[in-house]
Each structure stands twice: as C-alpha cells, then as structure tokens.
Design a protein around this motif. Structure first.
Motif, PDB file in Angstrom:
ATOM      1  N   LEU A 237      -9.699   7.186  -5.872  1.00  7.75           N
ATOM      2  CA  LEU A 237      -8.501   7.351  -5.808  1.00  7.75           C
ATOM      3  C   LEU A 237      -7.719   5.542  -6.964  1.00  7.75           C
ATOM      4  O   LEU A 237      -6.787   5.483  -6.817  1.00  7.75           O
ATOM      5  N   GLY A 238      -9.037   5.157  -7.001  1.00  6.06           N
ATOM      6  CA  GLY A 238      -9.149   3.959  -7.957  1.00  6.06           C
ATOM      7  C   GLY A 238      -8.678   2.856  -6.980  1.00  6.06           C
ATOM      8  O   GLY A 238      -8.364   1.434  -7.347  1.00  6.06           O
ATOM      9  N   ILE A 239      -8.868   3.226  -5.696  1.00  2.00           N
ATOM     10  CA  ILE A 239      -9.170   1.836  -4.067  1.00  2.00           C
ATOM     11  C   ILE A 239      -9.965   1.342  -4.716  1.00  2.00           C
ATOM     12  O   ILE A 239     -11.144   1.791  -4.888  1.00  2.00           O
TER      13      ILE A 239
ATOM     14  N   GLU B 257     -19.828   7.215   1.564  1.00  2.10           N
ATOM     15  CA  GLU B 257     -19.194   8.695   1.802  1.00  2.10           C
ATOM     16  C   GLU B 257     -17.735   8.422   1.726  1.00  2.10           C
ATOM     17  O   GLU B 257     -17.267   9.047   0.855  1.00  2.10           O
ATOM     18  N   ASN B 258     -17.490   7.406   2.872  1.00  2.00           N
ATOM     19  CA  ASN B 258     -16.061   6.724   2.568  1.00  2.00           C
ATOM     20  C   ASN B 258     -15.095   6.487   1.532  1.00  2.00           C
ATOM     21  O   ASN B 258     -14.479   6.238   0.846  1.00  2.00           O
ATOM     22  N   THR B 259     -16.583   5.389   1.157  1.00  2.00           N
ATOM     23  CA  THR B 259     -16.633   4.429  -0.358  1.00  2.00           C
ATOM     24  C   THR B 259     -16.027   5.405  -1.578  1.00  2.00           C
ATOM     25  O   THR B 259     -14.941   4.898  -2.544  1.00  2.00           O
ATOM     26  N   GLU B 260     -17.011   6.043  -1.631  1.00  2.00           N
ATOM     27  CA  GLU B 260     -17.190   6.851  -2.907  1.00  2.00           C
ATOM     28  C   GLU B 260     -15.740   8.032  -2.670  1.00  2.00           C
ATOM     29  O   GLU B 260     -14.931   7.704  -4.054  1.00  2.00           O
ATOM     30  N   ALA B 261     -15.603   8.049  -1.840  1.00  2.00           N
ATOM     31  CA  ALA B 261     -14.452   9.143  -1.787  1.00  2.00           C
ATOM     32  C   ALA B 261     -12.344   7.830  -2.227  1.00  2.00           C
ATOM     33  O   ALA B 261     -12.047   8.451  -3.156  1.00  2.00           O
TER      34      ALA B 261
ATOM     35  N   GLU C  37      -4.630   1.038  -7.082  1.00  2.00           N
ATOM     36  CA  GLU C  37      -5.025  -0.298  -8.023  1.00  2.00           C
ATOM     37  C   GLU C  37      -4.977  -1.585  -7.461  1.00  2.00           C
ATOM     38  O   GLU C  37      -6.156  -3.204  -7.322  1.00  2.00           O
ATOM     39  N   GLU C  38      -4.363  -1.798  -6.124  1.00  2.00           N
ATOM     40  CA  GLU C  38      -4.003  -3.361  -5.417  1.00  2.00           C
ATOM     41  C   GLU C  38      -4.451  -3.805  -3.949  1.00  2.00           C
ATOM     42  O   GLU C  38      -4.183  -4.367  -3.027  1.00  2.00           O
ATOM     43  N   THR C  39      -5.444  -2.385  -3.734  1.00  2.00           N
ATOM     44  CA  THR C  39      -6.154  -2.381  -2.690  1.00  2.00           C
ATOM     45  C   THR C  39      -7.358  -2.527  -2.503  1.00  2.00           C
ATOM     46  O   THR C  39      -8.407  -1.879  -3.036  1.00  2.00           O
ATOM     47  N   PHE C  40      -7.741  -2.898  -1.208  1.00  2.00           N
ATOM     48  CA  PHE C  40      -9.581  -2.961  -1.309  1.00  2.00           C
ATOM     49  C   PHE C  40      -9.638  -2.951  -0.204  1.00  2.00           C
ATOM     50  O   PHE C  40      -8.538  -2.716   0.641  1.00  2.00           O
ATOM     51  N   PHE C  41     -11.044  -1.451  -0.075  1.00  2.00           N
ATOM     52  CA  PHE C  41     -10.688  -0.904   1.201  1.00  2.00           C
ATOM     53  C   PHE C  41     -12.558  -1.177   1.618  1.00  2.00           C
ATOM     54  O   PHE C  41     -13.557  -0.866   0.959  1.00  2.00           O
ATOM     55  N   ILE C  42     -12.868  -1.379   2.153  1.00  2.00           N
ATOM     56  CA  ILE C  42     -14.115  -1.863   3.343  1.00  2.00           C
ATOM     57  C   ILE C  42     -14.853  -1.010   3.897  1.00  2.00           C
ATOM     58  O   ILE C  42     -13.901  -0.256   5.226  1.00  2.00           O
ATOM     59  N   ASP C  43     -15.519  -0.092   3.798  1.00  2.00           N
ATOM     60  CA  ASP C  43     -16.382   0.535   5.099  1.00  2.00           C
ATOM     61  C   ASP C  43     -18.128   0.521   4.873  1.00  2.00           C
ATOM     62  O   ASP C  43     -18.227   0.194   3.688  1.00  2.00           O
TER      63      ASP C  43
ATOM     64  N   ASN D 266     -11.893  12.570   4.164  1.00  2.00           N
ATOM     65  CA  ASN D 266     -10.995  13.460   3.069  1.00  2.00           C
ATOM     66  C   ASN D 266     -10.042  12.706   2.221  1.00  2.00           C
ATOM     67  O   ASN D 266      -9.369  11.947   2.917  1.00  2.00           O
ATOM     68  N   LEU D 267      -9.335  13.151   1.088  1.00  2.00           N
ATOM     69  CA  LEU D 267      -9.112  11.917   0.164  1.00  2.00           C
ATOM     70  C   LEU D 267      -7.659  12.213   0.870  1.00  2.00           C
ATOM     71  O   LEU D 267      -6.579  10.998   0.562  1.00  2.00           O
ATOM     72  N   GLU D 268      -7.354  12.901   1.813  1.00  2.00           N
ATOM     73  CA  GLU D 268      -5.750  13.038   2.283  1.00  2.00           C
ATOM     74  C   GLU D 268      -5.172  12.843   3.329  1.00  2.00           C
ATOM     75  O   GLU D 268      -4.387  11.493   3.325  1.00  2.00           O
ATOM     76  N   ILE D 269      -6.393  11.120   3.853  1.00  2.00           N
ATOM     77  CA  ILE D 269      -6.164   9.425   4.778  1.00  2.00           C
ATOM     78  C   ILE D 269      -5.902   8.963   4.121  1.00  2.00           C
ATOM     79  O   ILE D 269      -5.184   8.148   4.418  1.00  2.00           O
ATOM     80  N   TYR D 270      -6.464   8.754   2.980  1.00  2.00           N
ATOM     81  CA  TYR D 270      -6.335   7.118   1.760  1.00  2.00           C
ATOM     82  C   TYR D 270      -5.086   7.736   1.379  1.00  2.00           C
ATOM     83  O   TYR D 270      -4.283   6.604   1.066  1.00  2.00           O
ATOM     84  N   GLU D 271      -4.706   8.566   0.545  1.00  2.00           N
ATOM     85  CA  GLU D 271      -3.901   9.009   0.476  1.00  2.00           C
ATOM     86  C   GLU D 271      -2.334   8.875   1.850  1.00  2.00           C
ATOM     87  O   GLU D 271      -0.843   8.445   0.826  1.00  2.00           O
ATOM     88  N   PHE D 272      -2.212   9.422   2.415  1.00  2.00           N
ATOM     89  CA  PHE D 272      -1.711   8.612   3.774  1.00  2.00           C
ATOM     90  C   PHE D 272      -1.378   7.543   3.872  1.00  2.00           C
ATOM     91  O   PHE D 272       0.235   7.016   3.912  1.00  2.00           O
ATOM     92  N   VAL D 273      -2.248   6.491   4.111  1.00  2.00           N
ATOM     93  CA  VAL D 273      -2.153   5.599   4.007  1.00  2.00           C
ATOM     94  C   VAL D 273      -1.562   4.908   2.988  1.00  2.00           C
ATOM     95  O   VAL D 273      -0.076   3.756   3.475  1.00  2.00           O
ATOM     96  N   LEU D 274      -1.805   5.037   1.104  1.00  2.00           N
ATOM     97  CA  LEU D 274      -0.889   4.448   0.592  1.00  2.00           C
ATOM     98  C   LEU D 274      -0.236   4.969   0.458  1.00  2.00           C
ATOM     99  O   LEU D 274       1.353   3.841   0.027  1.00  2.00           O
ATOM    100  N   ASN D 275       0.625   6.566   0.874  1.00  2.00           N
ATOM    101  CA  ASN D 275       2.517   6.428   0.929  1.00  2.00           C
ATOM    102  C   ASN D 275       3.461   6.305   1.810  1.00  2.00           C
ATOM    103  O   ASN D 275       3.795   5.511   1.080  1.00  2.00           O
ATOM    104  N   GLU D 276       2.548   5.826   2.752  1.00  2.00           N
ATOM    105  CA  GLU D 276       3.313   5.657   3.866  1.00  2.00           C
ATOM    106  C   GLU D 276       3.674   4.020   3.502  1.00  2.00           C
ATOM    107  O   GLU D 276       4.496   3.612   4.436  1.00  2.00           O
TER     108      GLU D 276
END
Length: 201
Positions: free
Chosen positions: A180-182, A172-176, A162-168, A146-156
């Motif tokens: 957001l531009g991660i 399905e999780n990386t595509e989501a 664009e400065e963030t790198f995510f590994i999973d 769910n996009l909300e979880i990534y937005e939560f981490v970014l916002n908090e």
C-alpha cells in the motif's frame, strides 16, 4: 516525510514465547507444531468471530485431556514480560508530539486482560494512553496481513501511506503494508529493539 507511526504489540513491546502453547499442549495429546485446524481457529478468534468460551471449548475438543483452566493458562503463557525501557520509550515519543502514534495488534479477548495483569493496570494504561488509537484485531474484526486492516487504519485517521511508518516482527505483515506504499521496519526479534526506532526512520 514520516508523520505517522503504527506499532505492532507482541515481540515489539511485550516479549512473547510463541511456541510454548505447542510445547505444553503435547502433554495433552497435541502436536509440536500448529495444525491447520488450530491456525483457522486462532484466526477466527483473533477477529472476534467466536467468543473466548467457544474458543476454549473448541480447543478442548482438540485437546480432550486438557481442562478449560489448563487451556486458558497455557494460551496466556506465551505472554512474557514488558520491559520498562520500552514503556518509557513510547511515553517519551508521545510526549515529543512529532508523530501520530497508533497500535495495531493481532490479539484476542483472553490475552489483553492478561497483559494488564502482567504489567499492572497503571503501566498498562500509561502504555495505552501513549497512542492516539489502540487497534486490536478482535475488536475491529480484521487481522494482519489482510490489506483491509491497513486500509481501515489509514482511512479512519486520514493518513497517507507514504507518510506512515509501520513496525512489525512478522515479515508477512510488513510485506502486506508495503504493497500500500507504507514504509516498514520488519523488526528482528532478539537482534533489534523498538527503542532503536529513530535510527530506522
């Protein structure tokens, strides 16, 4: 320029056997594949929507031949080993101080104490202390993809996508997150290892 790295936990740091639950539950009248009922129950549990007791009780209705202790044991048996080289890798990365490090995991209240048992308290706390924040789905009431979880981490944390790198390990999780531009690495379990991270940045 990457300034922040968000890591998944299962099959990125700790090895998993995701299918063991269904293989074992067949002995108690379960199916070899997750049913929609089990998927919904698990998703609800992973966002803290029900307690561990309610979760086990509900699974007991699905698998009436299984005792609650057997269900707990089987559910935790998907958690395997945590290789020392991965712990040493994340500690060294944290020590370098070049990136802000975060953990973001879909997990539950049964698994985390079991992880600590597997690793031992000392190693578990060394691992946890390598991160600025340690986000577990059942504690923040949100889960991937769910996009909300990534937005939560970014916002908090005041992070720019664009400065963030995510590994999973789950595409399905990386595509989501990419929506957001991660920047993302969909780690291929068995073919790639988190210790190779710097070659991916």
């Amino acid at each position: 320029m990457i300034k922040n790295i968000i890591f998944d936990f299962g099959d990125v740091f700790i090895n998993l056997d995701k299918q063991v639950i269904y293989r074992e539950m067949v002995k108690f009248g379960g199916t070899a594949e997750p049913t929609p009922e089990i998927i919904t129950l698990n998703d609800t549990y992973e966002v803290g929507g029900i307690s561990s007791e309610e979760f086990i009780e509900n699974l007991g209705q699905v698998y009436p031949r299984a005792k609650s202790e057997e269900i707990t044991h089987i559910w935790n048996s998907m958690l395997l080993d945590f290789p020392d080289e991965r712990l040493e890798f994340i500690e060294a990365l944290a020590e370098e101080g070049h990136y802000r490090l975060f953990l973001l995991s879909n997990t539950n209240a049964l698994h985390i104490p079991h992880v600590e048992d597997i690793m031992g308290s000392e190693k578990f706390h060394r691992f946890k202390n390598s991160f600025e924040k340690f986000y577990l789905s059942h504690e923040i009431n949100l889960r991937k993809p769910n996009l909300e979880i990534y937005e939560f981490v970014l916002n908090e944390n005041g992070l720019k996508a664009e400065e963030t790198f995510f590994i999973d390990d789950t595409r399905e999780n990386t595509e989501a997150a990419e929506k957001l531009g991660i920047h993302c690495w969909n780690l291929q379990v068995g073919k790639e290892d988190i210790v190779q991270l710097k070659s991916k940045l």
